[in-house]
Design a protein around this motif. Sequence first.
Motif, PDB file in Angstrom:
ATOM      1  N   GLU A  28      52.330  48.992  56.080  1.00 45.64           N
ATOM      2  CA  GLU A  28      52.329  47.763  55.283  1.00 45.64           C
ATOM      3  C   GLU A  28      50.949  47.554  54.683  1.00 45.64           C
ATOM      4  OE1 GLU A  28      52.924  42.915  55.645  1.00 45.64           O
ATOM      5  OE2 GLU A  28      53.111  44.152  57.450  1.00 45.64           O
ATOM      6  N   VAL A  29      50.902  47.319  53.378  1.00 45.72           N
ATOM      7  CA  VAL A  29      49.654  46.928  52.720  1.00 45.72           C
ATOM      8  C   VAL A  29      49.368  45.497  53.132  1.00 45.72           C
ATOM      9  CG1 VAL A  29      48.496  46.522  50.517  1.00 45.72           C
ATOM     10  CG2 VAL A  29      50.078  48.453  50.752  1.00 45.72           C
ATOM     11  N   LYS A  30      48.178  45.267  53.673  1.00 41.13           N
ATOM     12  CA  LYS A  30      47.798  43.946  54.161  1.00 41.13           C
ATOM     13  C   LYS A  30      46.583  43.426  53.386  1.00 41.13           C
ATOM     14  CE  LYS A  30      49.265  42.262  57.442  1.00 41.13           C
ATOM     15  NZ  LYS A  30      50.363  41.349  57.668  1.00 41.13           N
ATOM     16  N   SER A  31      46.622  42.194  52.973  1.00 40.67           N
ATOM     17  CA  SER A  31      45.464  41.469  52.457  1.00 40.67           C
ATOM     18  C   SER A  31      44.638  42.224  51.423  1.00 40.67           C
ATOM     19  CB  SER A  31      44.546  41.068  53.629  1.00 40.67           C
ATOM     20  OG  SER A  31      45.255  40.285  54.526  1.00 40.67           O
ATOM     21  N   MET A  32      45.283  42.846  50.462  1.00 43.27           N
ATOM     22  CA  MET A  32      44.532  43.523  49.415  1.00 43.27           C
ATOM     23  C   MET A  32      43.993  42.466  48.450  1.00 43.27           C
ATOM     24  SD  MET A  32      45.616  46.865  47.283  1.00 43.27           S
ATOM     25  CE  MET A  32      45.694  46.333  45.582  1.00 43.27           C
ATOM     26  N   ARG A  33      42.666  42.468  48.264  1.00 41.95           N
ATOM     27  CA  ARG A  33      42.023  41.452  47.425  1.00 41.95           C
ATOM     28  C   ARG A  33      40.857  42.070  46.667  1.00 41.95           C
ATOM     29  NH1 ARG A  33      44.076  36.731  49.345  1.00 41.95           N
ATOM     30  NH2 ARG A  33      44.707  36.688  51.518  1.00 41.95           N
ATOM     31  N   THR A  34      40.575  41.497  45.502  1.00 41.05           N
ATOM     32  CA  THR A  34      39.366  41.855  44.759  1.00 41.05           C
ATOM     33  C   THR A  34      38.576  40.579  44.481  1.00 41.05           C
ATOM     34  OG1 THR A  34      40.485  41.711  42.618  1.00 41.05           O
ATOM     35  CG2 THR A  34      40.422  43.874  43.667  1.00 41.05           C
ATOM     36  N   THR A  35      37.284  40.737  44.309  1.00 42.56           N
ATOM     37  CA  THR A  35      36.453  39.584  43.980  1.00 42.56           C
ATOM     38  C   THR A  35      36.728  39.167  42.538  1.00 42.56           C
ATOM     39  OG1 THR A  35      34.622  40.926  43.202  1.00 42.56           O
ATOM     40  CG2 THR A  35      34.641  40.351  45.552  1.00 42.56           C
ATOM     41  N   PRO A  36      36.451  37.940  42.183  1.00 42.10           N
ATOM     42  CA  PRO A  36      36.667  37.508  40.796  1.00 42.10           C
ATOM     43  C   PRO A  36      35.939  38.397  39.779  1.00 42.10           C
ATOM     44  CG  PRO A  36      36.337  35.591  42.176  1.00 42.10           C
ATOM     45  CD  PRO A  36      36.055  36.804  43.044  1.00 42.10           C
ATOM     46  N   LEU A  37      34.736  38.846  40.087  1.00 43.27           N
ATOM     47  CA  LEU A  37      33.999  39.711  39.155  1.00 43.27           C
ATOM     48  C   LEU A  37      34.626  41.083  38.998  1.00 43.27           C
ATOM     49  CD1 LEU A  37      30.312  38.877  40.159  1.00 43.27           C
ATOM     50  CD2 LEU A  37      31.517  38.202  38.071  1.00 43.27           C
ATOM     51  N   ALA A  38      35.403  41.523  39.980  1.00 43.19           N
ATOM     52  CA  ALA A  38      36.014  42.846  39.938  1.00 43.19           C
ATOM     53  C   ALA A  38      37.359  42.864  39.228  1.00 43.19           C
ATOM     54  CB  ALA A  38      36.183  43.379  41.360  1.00 43.19           C
ATOM     55  N   ARG A  39      37.951  41.723  39.011  1.00 46.75           N
ATOM     56  CA  ARG A  39      39.291  41.680  38.430  1.00 46.75           C
ATOM     57  C   ARG A  39      39.299  42.235  37.019  1.00 46.75           C
ATOM     58  NH1 ARG A  39      39.925  36.289  41.329  1.00 46.75           N
ATOM     59  NH2 ARG A  39      40.527  37.062  43.372  1.00 46.75           N
ATOM     60  N   GLY A  40      40.323  43.043  36.756  1.00 43.43           N
ATOM     61  CA  GLY A  40      40.472  43.644  35.436  1.00 43.43           C
ATOM     62  C   GLY A  40      39.599  44.865  35.218  1.00 43.43           C
ATOM     63  N   ARG A  41      38.947  45.355  36.276  1.00 41.77           N
ATOM     64  CA  ARG A  41      38.050  46.506  36.147  1.00 41.77           C
ATOM     65  C   ARG A  41      38.560  47.740  36.885  1.00 41.77           C
ATOM     66  NH1 ARG A  41      32.434  44.167  37.905  1.00 41.77           N
ATOM     67  NH2 ARG A  41      31.899  46.358  37.707  1.00 41.77           N
ATOM     68  N   GLY A  42      39.787  47.704  37.360  1.00 42.64           N
ATOM     69  CA  GLY A  42      40.367  48.863  38.023  1.00 42.64           C
ATOM     70  C   GLY A  42      40.121  48.952  39.514  1.00 42.64           C
ATOM     71  N   VAL A  43      39.491  47.948  40.088  1.00 47.47           N
ATOM     72  CA  VAL A  43      39.202  47.975  41.520  1.00 47.47           C
ATOM     73  C   VAL A  43      40.502  47.939  42.329  1.00 47.47           C
ATOM     74  CG1 VAL A  43      38.082  46.752  43.426  1.00 47.47           C
ATOM     75  CG2 VAL A  43      36.903  47.016  41.234  1.00 47.47           C
ATOM     76  N   GLY A  44      41.446  47.109  41.945  1.00 46.25           N
ATOM     77  CA  GLY A  44      42.718  47.043  42.647  1.00 46.25           C
ATOM     78  C   GLY A  44      43.458  48.367  42.602  1.00 46.25           C
TER      79      GLY A  44
END
Length: 96
Positions: A16-32
């Motif tokens: 199970e994928v648990k609690s996958m999160r990115t910081t606001p600055l990382a969003r839209g930059r391929g981190v996820g």
Amino acid sequence: MLGCGALSALGDSEGEVKSMRTTPLARGRGVGTLLLERILDEARARGYSAVRLETGTEEYFSAARSLYSRFGFTECAPFASYTDDPNSVYFGINLV
């Protein structure tokens, strides 16, 4: 840190994928994307046949739902101890 995620065992053959999160600055930059690739690689290394996850139904989670769909996850029934919940949607992907 730009993001984090975890893979939890669901018995011997699924994760199970648990609690996958990115910081606001990382969003839209391929981190996820990178996080999810790494989590799925680890699931394969562990020999899992499938990976499941739960995420929210609210608009805030639309980017996450799109990411999972792009990777081939499809909606599924609740799993493990989850139950039907109007605020949750469940996804799964077969790895074999």
